[in-house]
Structures are given as structure tokens and as C-alpha cells.
Design an enzyme around this catalytic site. Structure first.
Site, mmCIF file in Angstrom:
data_model
loop_
_atom_site.group_PDB
_atom_site.id
_atom_site.type_symbol
_atom_site.label_atom_id
_atom_site.label_comp_id
_atom_site.label_asym_id
_atom_site.label_seq_id
_atom_site.Cartn_x
_atom_site.Cartn_y
_atom_site.Cartn_z
ATOM 1 C CG ASP A 129 -0.630 -2.499 -6.373
ATOM 2 O OD1 ASP A 129 -1.507 -1.960 -7.046
ATOM 3 O OD2 ASP A 129 -0.690 -2.305 -5.063
ATOM 4 C CB CYS A 184 -7.909 18.735 -5.686
ATOM 5 S SG CYS A 184 -7.663 17.088 -5.332
ATOM 6 C CB CYS A 194 5.256 16.281 0.689
ATOM 7 S SG CYS A 194 6.707 15.209 0.269
ATOM 8 C CB CYS A 210 7.837 9.519 -2.694
ATOM 9 S SG CYS A 210 6.600 8.729 -1.498
#
Length: 325
Positions: A129, A184, A194, A210
Site C-alpha cells: 500500500d 460471486c 452496506c 463508505c
């Protein structure tokens, strides 16, 4: 007499990496990133919010040979962080020491081992990252898994509770087959669960809604209409991973002591975070991913959690653990 063929360099690299705690491990050649166009479109839509640093290095993300010259291949690794830990107000990945430090040190050790194995200097660089790289694209090309509808990389035997890292090297290594199948199917559990409705569509996340982005990267005040939806979450969010069938079946216990949760990061009292001074914050979260949010961000998050206590917010207190039904 039976002759046993010597293991290839690629096999030895993977064996060494697994001995260091990485699993799965894959190898890919560097080059154009297949998902760059989608990433550029995502930026253009403004879905990155205040993460302006993503745009600064965007051009280099289109090709993995650009961030560090002279390299040809990547050893791509995953490190499990324990998807079966109970849900809580701090996301599982952030409860222990900073994974950037843990993984970078191990990848640099792998680099040194590789130089000794090759008997020469090997030009290379470890990334966790820390560079303009589309890590999930690279991991998919290395055969580690597919990018799920929740935008996480999912491995069919590990789920998605793992970190990604890569060692770029100047060696011409034989690449593994890319992971080309999306498993998926018709499932939309992550999208439906969510708390803030952050998914614009399958595989497309509006970071501005988010909870992980809001509690970590967002520096401004959080929109009033989103605050009640955050529940008592203080740092990050695991909801879209918790509900994923692949995690419910394959998530594992944390087996790496270097990432063991710190006791103070297991559902801390929000008021204690509001009251922290700058000096106390730095001391408490030294060598922790949580320092990313800064004292002001954690105090803001904690104040929201206090207001949400007993309210209708959907958050950590309402998330089930992978494997629970």
C-alpha cells in the site's frame, strides 16, 4: 536410482514466502494493468472523495513497470489477519501492529534471501500500500483470487480477510496463471448489507459513503445524514466482508502473533478517545494503523459513536462473525 528434479527458483521463492507466513503466494510479470480504465473512470466520477493522492500517481498505475524502473516480475503475497475474530468497533485489520511495517520487513527479508539464492544483487522493491500500484489487479494476475462485488480480492480457499503485498524484482520469473473466474455469481449480500449504501453498482464503490473511508481518510466533518448509519464504528468497517459467503466458509483464526490485537483496540470506550491529548494519541497508537486517522479524526468518530449509542445505526454491534448464521 530415482533422480529428483531440483525445485525451480519460482518454487523455492514460494516455499520461502510461505515459511514467512504469506499464503497464498503467486508470481506475475509486470506490465499494463487491466483494471486501469475502470480506476481512471472511478477517479473521474469523484468517488475517491478527499483521497487526492490517488490522482497524483494515477498515470503510473496504468503499468506496473512504471513505479520502479528496471523490474520485470512481481512476487505477490497475502497475509491473513484473522477473519474469525469477533466483530467490533475497530476493523479487524487495524487491531494489532501496523501491517505495513510487518509485511514490508518480511518482503525485504525475502528480497535478501533471493539475492543470496541468485548469487548476485537483485534490483527490487517491496510494496505494501505504499506506491502507485493497483494491488488487486496485480494479485488477480498472479492467481491469488478474483475481485468481488465488494471490490475486495477474494481467494476461493481463504476468503478476503488478508493483506496484499508485492516484491518487484528484475528477474524474468515464470508467471502463474491469472485468476480469470468470478465466483460471486448472483450473490449481492455485500451490496445489500452496506450500512450507508456505498456501492453504486457491483464492483463500484463510492468511497464518500463508505464507513472505512469516512472514519480513516476523510478529514472534514462527516455528512449529518451518514452519521446515524455508522453505528458505533470507530475505525474501518468489516460488514461487506462479514456477510460474504466465502468468508463465512473459509475465514480463519489469526495465526500470526505479529498481528495480534492490542487489548486497548478491542472495543475501546469512545469517551476515552474523545479525551485523548495529541501526545497521548501518538503514544497509544504508535506503530498502529490507527494513527492514520489522526487524533482529530478519532475524536470525531468517537463523538459520533457516543451519539449513536442505542440508536438505529447499523454497525459493529449488529454485524455477525463469519461462520455464524
Amino acid at each position: 536410482m530415482t533422480t529428483v528434479a531440483a525445485a525451480s527458483l519460482e518454487q523455492r521463492i514460494k516455499t520461502r514466502a510461505r515459511a514467512m507466513g504469506f499464503d497464498p503466494v503467486g508470481i506475475t510479470r509486470l506490465g499494463p494493468a487491466a483494471t486501469y480504465a475502470a480506476f481512471a473512470g472511478w477517479l473521474e466520477q469523484g468517488y475517491a472523495g478527499e483521497m487526492t493522492y490517488l490522482a497524483r500517481g494515477a498515470e503510473k498505475r496504468r503499468d506496473t513497470t512504471l513505479p520502479f524502473g528496471g523490474v520485470r516480475s512481481a512476487v505477490v503475497v497475502a497475509l491473513n489477519y484473522g477473519g474469525k475474530q469477533p466483530a467490533g468497533s475497530i476493523a479487524r485489520y487495524a487491531r494489532g501492529d501496523d501491517y505495513h511495517d510487518v509485511m514490508t520487513a518480511r518482503l525485504e527479508e525475502l528480497h535478501e534471501w533471493l539475492e543470496a539464492e541468485c548469487g548476485r544483487d537483485v534490483r527490487g522493491k517491496a510494496y505494501v500500500d505504499t506506491g502507485p500500484i493497483l494491488e488487486r489487479d496485480l494479485a488477480q494476475r498472479a492467481g491469488l483470487g478474483w475481485i468481488g462485488k465488494n471490490t475486495m480480492l477474494i481467494n476461493p480457499k481463504r476468503g478476503s480477510f488478508f493483506f496484499l503485498g508485492a516484491l518487484f524484482v528484475d528477474l524474468e520469473l515464470e508467471a502463474d496463471a491469472p485468476f480469470e473466474t468470478d465466483h460471486c455469481g448472483s450473490c449481492t449480500r455485500c451490496l445489500d448489507a452496506c450500512p450507508t449504501g456505498a456501492f453504486v453498482a457491483p464492483h463500484e464503490l463510492d468511497a464518500r459513503r463508505c464507513i472505512s473511508y469516512l472514519t480513516i481518510e476523510h478529514r472534514s466533518e462527516i455528512a449529518p445524514e451518514l452519521q446515524p448509519l455508522m453505528g458505533e464504528l470507530l475505525y474501518g468497517c468489516d460488514v461487506c466482508q462479514d456477510v460474504c459467503p466465502w468468508n463465512r466458509k473459509f475465514a480463519t483464526e489469526l495465526g500470526d502473533h505479529a498481528l495480534a490485537p492490542r487489548p486497548e483496540n478491542l472495543d475501546p470506550d469512545p469517551q476515552s478517545l474523545v479525551d485523548l491529548t495529541e501526545e497521548a494519541f501518538r503514544a497509544r497508537f504508535a506503530r498502529s494503523p490507527i494513527k492514520r486517522a489522526k487524533r482529530s479524526g478519532m475524536a470525531r468518530n468517537a463523538a459520533i459513536a457516543i451519539r449513536n449509542r442505542g440508536g438505529p445505526g447499523r454497525g459493529a454491534r449488529f454485524a455477525s462473525r463469519p461462520g455464524d448464521d
